[in-house]
Scaffold this active site. Structure first.
Site, PDB file in Angstrom:
ATOM      1  N   HIS A  55       0.858  -1.190   0.000  1.00  0.00           N
ATOM      2  CA  HIS A  55       0.000   0.000   0.000  1.00  0.00           C
ATOM      3  C   HIS A  55       0.888   1.232   0.000  1.00  0.00           C
ATOM      4  CE1 HIS A  55      -3.796   2.151   1.793  1.00  0.00           C
ATOM      5  NE2 HIS A  55      -3.156   2.902   0.906  1.00  0.00           N
ATOM      6  N   HIS A  57       1.301   4.977  -2.377  1.00  0.00           N
ATOM      7  CA  HIS A  57       0.827   5.829  -3.468  1.00  0.00           C
ATOM      8  C   HIS A  57       1.969   6.503  -4.220  1.00  0.00           C
ATOM      9  CE1 HIS A  57      -3.400   5.552  -2.247  1.00  0.00           C
ATOM     10  NE2 HIS A  57      -2.944   5.596  -1.008  1.00  0.00           N
ATOM     11  N   GLU A 125      -7.299   1.520  -4.398  1.00  0.00           N
ATOM     12  CA  GLU A 125      -7.929   2.033  -3.172  1.00  0.00           C
ATOM     13  C   GLU A 125      -9.058   2.960  -3.593  1.00  0.00           C
ATOM     14  OE1 GLU A 125      -6.802   3.919   1.182  1.00  0.00           O
ATOM     15  OE2 GLU A 125      -5.437   4.249  -0.486  1.00  0.00           O
ATOM     16  N   ASN A 215      -7.812   3.017  10.787  1.00  0.00           N
ATOM     17  CA  ASN A 215      -7.999   4.307  10.124  1.00  0.00           C
ATOM     18  C   ASN A 215      -9.106   4.238   9.080  1.00  0.00           C
ATOM     19  OD1 ASN A 215      -4.586   4.188  10.445  1.00  0.00           O
ATOM     20  ND2 ASN A 215      -5.720   5.842  11.407  1.00  0.00           N
ATOM     21  N   ASP A 243       3.699   4.508  11.885  1.00  0.00           N
ATOM     22  CA  ASP A 243       4.510   5.724  11.967  1.00  0.00           C
ATOM     23  C   ASP A 243       4.364   6.418  13.305  1.00  0.00           C
ATOM     24  OD1 ASP A 243       1.916   6.604  11.651  1.00  0.00           O
ATOM     25  OD2 ASP A 243       2.306   7.874   9.902  1.00  0.00           O
ATOM     26  N   ILE A 245       1.789   7.851  14.273  1.00  0.00           N
ATOM     27  CA  ILE A 245       0.809   8.921  14.076  1.00  0.00           C
ATOM     28  C   ILE A 245      -0.564   8.336  13.750  1.00  0.00           C
ATOM     29  CG2 ILE A 245       0.198  10.916  12.630  1.00  0.00           C
ATOM     30  CD1 ILE A 245       3.287  11.201  12.158  1.00  0.00           C
ATOM     31  N   HIS A 246      -0.602   7.421  12.810  1.00  0.00           N
ATOM     32  CA  HIS A 246      -1.865   6.796  12.417  1.00  0.00           C
ATOM     33  C   HIS A 246      -2.429   5.880  13.502  1.00  0.00           C
ATOM     34  CE1 HIS A 246      -0.794   8.194   8.385  1.00  0.00           C
ATOM     35  NE2 HIS A 246      -2.031   7.917   8.007  1.00  0.00           N
ATOM     36  N   ASP A 269       1.632   3.367   3.214  1.00  0.00           N
ATOM     37  CA  ASP A 269       0.610   4.299   2.721  1.00  0.00           C
ATOM     38  C   ASP A 269       1.278   5.635   2.368  1.00  0.00           C
ATOM     39  OD1 ASP A 269      -1.825   5.269   1.906  1.00  0.00           O
ATOM     40  OD2 ASP A 269      -2.650   5.539   3.920  1.00  0.00           O
ATOM     41  N   ALA A 303      -3.420  12.412   5.384  1.00  0.00           N
ATOM     42  CA  ALA A 303      -3.398  12.155   3.930  1.00  0.00           C
ATOM     43  C   ALA A 303      -2.196  11.288   3.587  1.00  0.00           C
ATOM     44  CB  ALA A 303      -3.361  13.469   3.163  1.00  0.00           C
TER      45      ALA A 303
END
Length: 376
Positions: A55, A57, A125, A215, A243, A245-246, A269, A303
Protein backbone atom coordinates in the site's frame (compact mmCIF):
# COMPACT_ATOMS: atom_id res chain seq x y z
CA UNK A 1 28.04 -13.12 -5.38
CA UNK A 2 28.65 -14.23 -1.81
CA UNK A 3 27.36 -12.29 1.20
CA UNK A 4 29.33 -13.39 4.25
CA UNK A 5 29.50 -12.53 7.95
CA UNK A 6 25.83 -11.52 8.11
CA UNK A 7 23.03 -12.13 10.61
CA UNK A 8 20.43 -13.92 8.50
CA UNK A 9 16.83 -13.11 9.40
CA UNK A 10 14.50 -16.09 9.04
CA UNK A 11 10.83 -16.14 10.06
CA UNK A 12 11.63 -17.94 13.33
CA UNK A 13 15.19 -16.94 14.24
CA UNK A 14 18.29 -14.93 13.41
CA UNK A 15 21.54 -16.80 12.75
CA UNK A 16 25.03 -15.88 11.64
CA UNK A 17 25.82 -17.16 8.17
CA UNK A 18 26.43 -16.49 4.51
CA UNK A 19 24.33 -16.53 1.34
CA UNK A 20 25.38 -17.31 -2.22
CA UNK A 21 23.57 -15.59 -5.10
CA UNK A 22 23.53 -16.81 -8.71
CA UNK A 23 21.47 -15.71 -11.72
CA UNK A 24 19.25 -13.45 -9.64
CA UNK A 25 18.35 -16.20 -7.16
CA UNK A 26 19.48 -17.39 -3.75
CA UNK A 27 21.58 -20.38 -4.77
CA UNK A 28 22.72 -21.56 -1.36
CA UNK A 29 22.39 -20.59 2.26
CA UNK A 30 25.63 -21.19 4.19
CA UNK A 31 27.66 -22.59 1.28
CA UNK A 32 31.14 -23.95 1.79
CA UNK A 33 33.37 -20.89 1.81
CA UNK A 34 35.65 -21.13 -1.19
CA UNK A 35 36.74 -18.48 -3.68
CA UNK A 36 34.05 -16.34 -5.34
CA UNK A 37 34.33 -13.58 -7.93
CA UNK A 38 32.33 -11.08 -5.88
CA UNK A 39 32.15 -11.05 -2.09
CA UNK A 40 30.30 -8.70 0.24
CA UNK A 41 31.64 -8.78 3.77
CA UNK A 42 28.57 -7.77 5.78
CA UNK A 43 30.66 -7.32 8.94
CA UNK A 44 27.84 -8.38 11.24
CA UNK A 45 24.99 -6.52 9.53
CA UNK A 46 21.52 -8.06 9.42
CA UNK A 47 20.50 -9.69 6.14
CA UNK A 48 16.76 -9.53 5.52
CA UNK A 49 14.48 -10.42 2.63
CA UNK A 50 13.62 -7.28 0.68
CA UNK A 51 10.73 -5.33 2.15
CA UNK A 52 7.41 -5.51 0.26
CA UNK A 53 4.98 -2.58 0.45
CA UNK A 54 1.44 -3.46 -0.65
CA UNK A 55 0.00 0.00 0.00
CA UNK A 56 2.01 2.92 -1.34
CA UNK A 57 0.83 5.83 -3.47
CA UNK A 58 4.10 7.55 -4.16
CA UNK A 59 7.52 8.80 -3.07
CA UNK A 60 10.36 10.95 -4.31
CA UNK A 61 8.01 13.69 -5.48
CA UNK A 62 5.91 11.39 -7.67
CA UNK A 63 2.53 9.67 -7.44
CA UNK A 64 1.01 6.58 -9.05
CA UNK A 65 -1.88 8.72 -10.26
CA UNK A 66 0.45 10.69 -12.53
CA UNK A 67 -0.02 7.71 -14.81
CA UNK A 68 3.44 7.65 -16.38
CA UNK A 69 6.36 5.25 -16.54
CA UNK A 70 8.65 8.04 -15.35
CA UNK A 71 6.69 8.62 -12.14
CA UNK A 72 6.55 4.91 -11.28
CA UNK A 73 10.25 4.48 -12.02
CA UNK A 74 11.12 7.43 -9.78
CA UNK A 75 8.98 6.01 -6.97
CA UNK A 76 10.78 2.68 -7.32
CA UNK A 77 14.19 4.38 -7.13
CA UNK A 78 13.25 6.45 -4.07
CA UNK A 79 11.93 3.62 -1.92
CA UNK A 80 14.56 1.02 -2.82
CA UNK A 81 17.11 3.11 -0.92
CA UNK A 82 15.12 2.33 2.22
CA UNK A 83 14.96 -1.42 1.63
CA UNK A 84 11.69 -1.79 -0.27
CA UNK A 85 12.41 -4.13 -3.15
CA UNK A 86 8.81 -4.75 -4.32
CA UNK A 87 5.53 -2.86 -4.09
CA UNK A 88 1.94 -2.60 -5.21
CA UNK A 89 1.36 0.75 -6.90
CA UNK A 90 -1.73 2.16 -5.20
CA UNK A 91 -4.36 4.33 -6.87
CA UNK A 92 -6.83 6.87 -5.46
CA UNK A 93 -10.48 7.78 -5.91
CA UNK A 94 -10.12 9.98 -8.98
CA UNK A 95 -11.85 10.41 -12.35
CA UNK A 96 -12.21 7.06 -14.11
CA UNK A 97 -10.00 8.04 -17.02
CA UNK A 98 -7.18 8.98 -14.65
CA UNK A 99 -7.39 5.64 -12.85
CA UNK A 100 -7.45 3.82 -16.20
CA UNK A 101 -4.32 5.70 -17.27
CA UNK A 102 -2.60 4.81 -14.00
CA UNK A 103 -3.51 1.14 -14.47
CA UNK A 104 -2.03 1.15 -17.98
CA UNK A 105 1.11 2.91 -16.75
CA UNK A 106 1.66 0.22 -14.12
CA UNK A 107 1.16 -2.49 -16.71
CA UNK A 108 3.69 -0.78 -18.97
CA UNK A 109 6.19 -0.34 -16.13
CA UNK A 110 5.90 -4.00 -15.18
CA UNK A 111 6.71 -4.96 -18.78
CA UNK A 112 9.61 -2.54 -19.09
CA UNK A 113 10.97 -3.04 -15.60
CA UNK A 114 12.02 -0.36 -13.15
CA UNK A 115 15.45 0.74 -11.94
CA UNK A 116 14.62 0.38 -8.27
CA UNK A 117 11.98 -1.72 -6.53
CA UNK A 118 9.91 -4.22 -8.54
CA UNK A 119 6.25 -3.44 -9.20
CA UNK A 120 4.16 -6.51 -8.37
CA UNK A 121 0.82 -5.08 -9.49
CA UNK A 122 -1.86 -2.65 -8.38
CA UNK A 123 -3.82 -1.95 -5.24
CA UNK A 124 -7.01 -0.09 -6.19
CA UNK A 125 -7.93 2.03 -3.17
CA UNK A 126 -11.39 3.16 -4.12
CA UNK A 127 -13.46 4.39 -5.85
CA UNK A 128 -15.97 1.99 -4.24
CA UNK A 129 -15.78 3.44 -0.74
CA UNK A 130 -18.01 5.24 1.74
CA UNK A 131 -18.54 9.00 1.62
CA UNK A 132 -18.78 8.89 5.42
CA UNK A 133 -15.24 7.51 5.83
CA UNK A 134 -13.62 9.37 2.96
CA UNK A 135 -10.31 10.15 4.66
CA UNK A 136 -8.03 11.81 2.09
CA UNK A 137 -9.94 10.37 -0.87
CA UNK A 138 -11.89 12.72 -3.14
CA UNK A 139 -15.68 12.42 -2.61
CA UNK A 140 -16.40 13.88 -6.05
CA UNK A 141 -15.32 10.67 -7.76
CA UNK A 142 -16.93 7.95 -5.67
CA UNK A 143 -18.63 5.13 -7.59
CA UNK A 144 -21.10 2.45 -6.60
CA UNK A 145 -19.42 -0.95 -6.62
CA UNK A 146 -20.26 -3.22 -9.55
CA UNK A 147 -18.50 -5.70 -11.77
CA UNK A 148 -19.19 -3.43 -14.74
CA UNK A 149 -17.60 -0.40 -13.06
CA UNK A 150 -14.57 -2.43 -12.00
CA UNK A 151 -14.09 -3.94 -15.46
CA UNK A 152 -14.43 -0.49 -17.03
CA UNK A 153 -11.59 0.78 -14.85
CA UNK A 154 -9.16 -2.12 -15.29
CA UNK A 155 -9.95 -2.99 -18.90
CA UNK A 156 -7.66 -5.72 -20.29
CA UNK A 157 -5.26 -5.39 -17.33
CA UNK A 158 -7.26 -7.23 -14.69
CA UNK A 159 -4.40 -9.71 -14.16
CA UNK A 160 -2.21 -7.06 -12.51
CA UNK A 161 -4.87 -6.02 -9.99
CA UNK A 162 -3.84 -7.66 -6.73
CA UNK A 163 -6.19 -5.98 -4.26
CA UNK A 164 -9.19 -3.65 -4.14
CA UNK A 165 -10.23 -1.57 -1.14
CA UNK A 166 -13.99 -1.10 -0.89
CA UNK A 167 -16.77 -0.57 1.63
CA UNK A 168 -18.88 -3.73 2.05
CA UNK A 169 -21.99 -1.87 3.24
CA UNK A 170 -22.52 -0.03 -0.05
CA UNK A 171 -25.20 -1.33 -2.41
CA UNK A 172 -23.69 -3.58 -5.07
CA UNK A 173 -20.64 -4.54 -3.01
CA UNK A 174 -21.64 -8.19 -2.57
CA UNK A 175 -21.53 -8.98 -6.27
CA UNK A 176 -18.16 -7.27 -6.74
CA UNK A 177 -16.68 -8.95 -3.65
CA UNK A 178 -17.64 -12.38 -4.96
CA UNK A 179 -16.25 -11.53 -8.41
CA UNK A 180 -12.92 -10.38 -6.98
CA UNK A 181 -12.64 -13.44 -4.79
CA UNK A 182 -13.36 -15.74 -7.72
CA UNK A 183 -10.52 -14.10 -9.66
CA UNK A 184 -8.01 -14.34 -6.79
CA UNK A 185 -8.03 -10.59 -6.19
CA UNK A 186 -7.96 -9.55 -2.54
CA UNK A 187 -11.14 -7.71 -1.54
CA UNK A 188 -10.20 -5.47 1.38
CA UNK A 189 -12.43 -3.58 3.81
CA UNK A 190 -11.45 0.06 4.00
CA UNK A 191 -12.88 3.58 4.08
CA UNK A 192 -15.98 1.94 5.46
CA UNK A 193 -18.74 2.88 7.90
CA UNK A 194 -19.89 -0.74 8.14
CA UNK A 195 -21.42 -2.07 11.30
CA UNK A 196 -20.00 -5.25 12.75
CA UNK A 197 -22.71 -7.30 11.02
CA UNK A 198 -22.12 -5.56 7.68
CA UNK A 199 -18.38 -6.10 7.95
CA UNK A 200 -18.82 -9.76 8.85
CA UNK A 201 -21.24 -10.15 5.95
CA UNK A 202 -18.57 -8.77 3.61
CA UNK A 203 -16.03 -11.21 5.05
CA UNK A 204 -18.46 -14.08 4.56
CA UNK A 205 -18.90 -12.98 0.94
CA UNK A 206 -15.14 -13.20 0.37
CA UNK A 207 -13.38 -10.15 1.82
CA UNK A 208 -10.06 -11.26 3.31
CA UNK A 209 -8.10 -8.16 4.31
CA UNK A 210 -8.39 -4.84 6.14
CA UNK A 211 -6.91 -1.68 4.65
CA UNK A 212 -4.94 0.48 7.13
CA UNK A 213 -6.49 -1.06 10.25
CA UNK A 214 -8.07 1.46 12.66
CA UNK A 215 -8.00 4.31 10.12
CA UNK A 216 -11.10 5.36 8.13
CA UNK A 217 -13.39 2.68 9.57
CA UNK A 218 -15.84 2.10 12.39
CA UNK A 219 -14.11 1.52 15.71
CA UNK A 220 -14.64 -1.02 18.45
CA UNK A 221 -17.66 -0.01 20.55
CA UNK A 222 -19.27 -2.15 23.22
CA UNK A 223 -22.67 -1.96 21.51
CA UNK A 224 -21.35 -2.37 17.96
CA UNK A 225 -17.93 -3.91 17.47
CA UNK A 226 -17.63 -2.30 14.03
CA UNK A 227 -15.04 -3.12 11.40
CA UNK A 228 -12.36 -3.39 14.08
CA UNK A 229 -14.36 -6.05 15.92
CA UNK A 230 -14.93 -7.96 12.68
CA UNK A 231 -11.19 -7.82 11.99
CA UNK A 232 -10.39 -9.16 15.46
CA UNK A 233 -13.01 -11.93 15.40
CA UNK A 234 -12.29 -13.27 11.91
CA UNK A 235 -9.28 -14.71 10.11
CA UNK A 236 -8.74 -11.75 7.75
CA UNK A 237 -5.30 -10.22 7.42
CA UNK A 238 -4.78 -6.56 8.28
CA UNK A 239 -2.30 -3.87 7.34
CA UNK A 240 -1.00 -1.23 9.73
CA UNK A 241 0.69 2.15 9.24
CA UNK A 242 3.32 2.13 11.98
CA UNK A 243 4.51 5.72 11.97
CA UNK A 244 3.34 6.46 15.50
CA UNK A 245 0.81 8.92 14.08
CA UNK A 246 -1.87 6.80 12.42
CA UNK A 247 -1.98 4.29 15.30
CA UNK A 248 -0.95 4.65 18.93
CA UNK A 249 1.46 1.89 19.92
CA UNK A 250 -0.76 0.35 22.65
CA UNK A 251 -3.58 0.05 20.08
CA UNK A 252 -1.08 -1.47 17.68
CA UNK A 253 -0.04 -4.05 20.28
CA UNK A 254 -3.69 -4.95 20.86
CA UNK A 255 -4.11 -5.60 17.14
CA UNK A 256 -0.95 -7.68 16.99
CA UNK A 257 -2.09 -9.75 19.96
CA UNK A 258 -5.57 -10.27 18.54
CA UNK A 259 -4.46 -11.11 14.99
CA UNK A 260 -1.00 -12.67 15.63
CA UNK A 261 2.00 -11.56 13.62
CA UNK A 262 1.15 -14.07 10.88
CA UNK A 263 -1.85 -11.95 9.90
CA UNK A 264 -0.42 -8.42 10.15
CA UNK A 265 1.32 -6.50 7.36
CA UNK A 266 3.39 -3.35 7.72
CA UNK A 267 2.61 -0.80 5.00
CA UNK A 268 3.68 2.77 4.41
CA UNK A 269 0.61 4.30 2.72
CA UNK A 270 3.28 6.76 1.59
CA UNK A 271 2.61 9.58 -0.85
CA UNK A 272 4.85 11.74 -3.01
CA UNK A 273 6.30 13.67 -0.05
CA UNK A 274 7.99 10.47 1.15
CA UNK A 275 11.80 10.84 0.84
CA UNK A 276 11.27 14.56 0.19
CA UNK A 277 11.60 17.74 2.32
CA UNK A 278 8.58 19.22 4.14
CA UNK A 279 6.30 21.35 1.97
CA UNK A 280 3.18 21.41 -0.19
CA UNK A 281 2.33 18.38 -2.31
CA UNK A 282 -0.65 16.72 -4.03
CA UNK A 283 -2.49 13.48 -3.29
CA UNK A 284 -5.32 12.32 -5.53
CA UNK A 285 -5.66 15.81 -6.97
CA UNK A 286 -5.96 17.42 -3.52
CA UNK A 287 -3.44 19.76 -1.93
CA UNK A 288 -1.64 18.41 1.12
CA UNK A 289 0.95 19.72 3.55
CA UNK A 290 3.86 17.58 4.74
CA UNK A 291 5.56 18.65 7.96
CA UNK A 292 6.75 17.16 11.25
CA UNK A 293 6.74 13.65 9.80
CA UNK A 294 3.06 13.63 8.84
CA UNK A 295 0.88 14.65 5.89
CA UNK A 296 -2.52 16.38 6.09
CA UNK A 297 -5.15 17.81 3.78
CA UNK A 298 -5.84 21.50 4.23
CA UNK A 299 -8.84 20.52 6.40
CA UNK A 300 -6.53 18.66 8.78
CA UNK A 301 -7.36 15.08 7.72
CA UNK A 302 -4.45 12.66 7.56
CA UNK A 303 -3.40 12.16 3.93
CA UNK A 304 -1.16 9.14 3.72
CA UNK A 305 2.31 9.25 5.21
CA UNK A 306 5.99 9.87 4.58
CA UNK A 307 6.87 6.55 6.18
CA UNK A 308 9.40 4.10 4.75
CA UNK A 309 9.28 0.41 5.68
CA UNK A 310 12.68 0.40 7.38
CA UNK A 311 11.33 3.11 9.72
CA UNK A 312 8.13 1.11 10.25
CA UNK A 313 10.20 -1.90 11.29
CA UNK A 314 12.29 0.21 13.64
CA UNK A 315 9.19 1.82 15.17
CA UNK A 316 7.54 -1.53 15.92
CA UNK A 317 10.75 -3.13 17.18
CA UNK A 318 11.41 -0.14 19.46
CA UNK A 319 7.90 0.30 20.86
CA UNK A 320 6.78 -3.32 21.31
CA UNK A 321 8.15 -6.53 22.76
CA UNK A 322 8.26 -8.38 19.45
CA UNK A 323 11.54 -9.82 18.22
CA UNK A 324 13.24 -8.38 15.16
CA UNK A 325 12.56 -11.50 13.08
CA UNK A 326 8.86 -11.29 13.95
CA UNK A 327 8.69 -7.64 12.92
CA UNK A 328 10.60 -8.26 9.69
CA UNK A 329 8.17 -11.05 8.77
CA UNK A 330 5.36 -8.48 8.78
CA UNK A 331 7.21 -6.43 6.14
CA UNK A 332 8.42 -9.34 3.99
CA UNK A 333 6.78 -12.76 3.98
CA UNK A 334 3.28 -11.62 5.03
CA UNK A 335 2.97 -9.03 2.24
CA UNK A 336 4.48 -11.55 -0.18
CA UNK A 337 1.53 -13.84 0.62
CA UNK A 338 -0.88 -10.94 0.14
CA UNK A 339 0.58 -10.23 -3.31
CA UNK A 340 0.68 -13.97 -4.13
CA UNK A 341 4.44 -14.06 -4.67
CA UNK A 342 5.38 -15.98 -1.49
CA UNK A 343 6.66 -18.86 -3.60
CA UNK A 344 9.58 -16.68 -4.73
CA UNK A 345 9.81 -13.60 -2.50
CA UNK A 346 9.71 -12.78 1.19
CA UNK A 347 12.11 -15.42 2.53
CA UNK A 348 15.83 -16.10 2.59
CA UNK A 349 15.67 -19.59 1.14
CA UNK A 350 17.27 -21.44 -1.74
CA UNK A 351 15.54 -20.82 -5.06
CA UNK A 352 13.94 -17.55 -3.93
CA UNK A 353 14.55 -14.26 -5.72
CA UNK A 354 17.72 -12.51 -4.57
CA UNK A 355 15.90 -9.43 -3.25
CA UNK A 356 17.81 -8.66 -0.06
CA UNK A 357 18.58 -5.87 2.38
CA UNK A 358 21.58 -5.38 4.65
CA UNK A 359 20.90 -3.07 7.59
CA UNK A 360 22.44 -2.20 10.95
CA UNK A 361 21.21 -2.23 14.55
CA UNK A 362 19.28 1.00 13.94
CA UNK A 363 17.57 -0.48 10.86
CA UNK A 364 19.56 1.93 8.72
CA UNK A 365 19.85 0.38 5.27
CA UNK A 366 23.41 -0.17 4.05
CA UNK A 367 22.99 -2.25 0.88
CA UNK A 368 19.98 -3.26 -1.23
CA UNK A 369 20.05 -6.11 -3.75
CA UNK A 370 17.26 -6.60 -6.30
CA UNK A 371 17.34 -9.62 -8.57
CA UNK A 372 20.90 -10.35 -7.52
CA UNK A 373 22.15 -6.87 -8.42
CA UNK A 374 23.29 -4.21 -5.97
CA UNK A 375 20.86 -1.31 -6.47
CA UNK A 376 21.56 0.89 -3.45
Amino acid sequence: MLIKNCKIIYTDRIEDGSVLLKNGKIAKVNPELTTYDEVIDAKGLYLSPGFIDVHIHGAGGHDTMEGTYHSLNEISKAIVKHGTTSFLATTMTCPTEEIKQAVYAVYDAMLRGTKGANILGIHLEGPFISPFMIGAQNPLYLQKPSIEAFENIVGPYRSIIKSVTLAPEIEGADELIRFLSQHQIVASIGHSKATYREAMHGINEGMSHITHLYNAMTGLHHRDAGVIGAAFLSDVTAETICDGIHIDYPALCIAFKQKSIDNILLVSDAMMACCMPPGSYVLGGQNVIAKDGSVHLENGALAGSVLTLNKAIKNVWTHTNYTLFEVVQMATYNPAKHAQVHDKKGLIAEGFDADLVLFDENIEVQTVIVGGNIIA
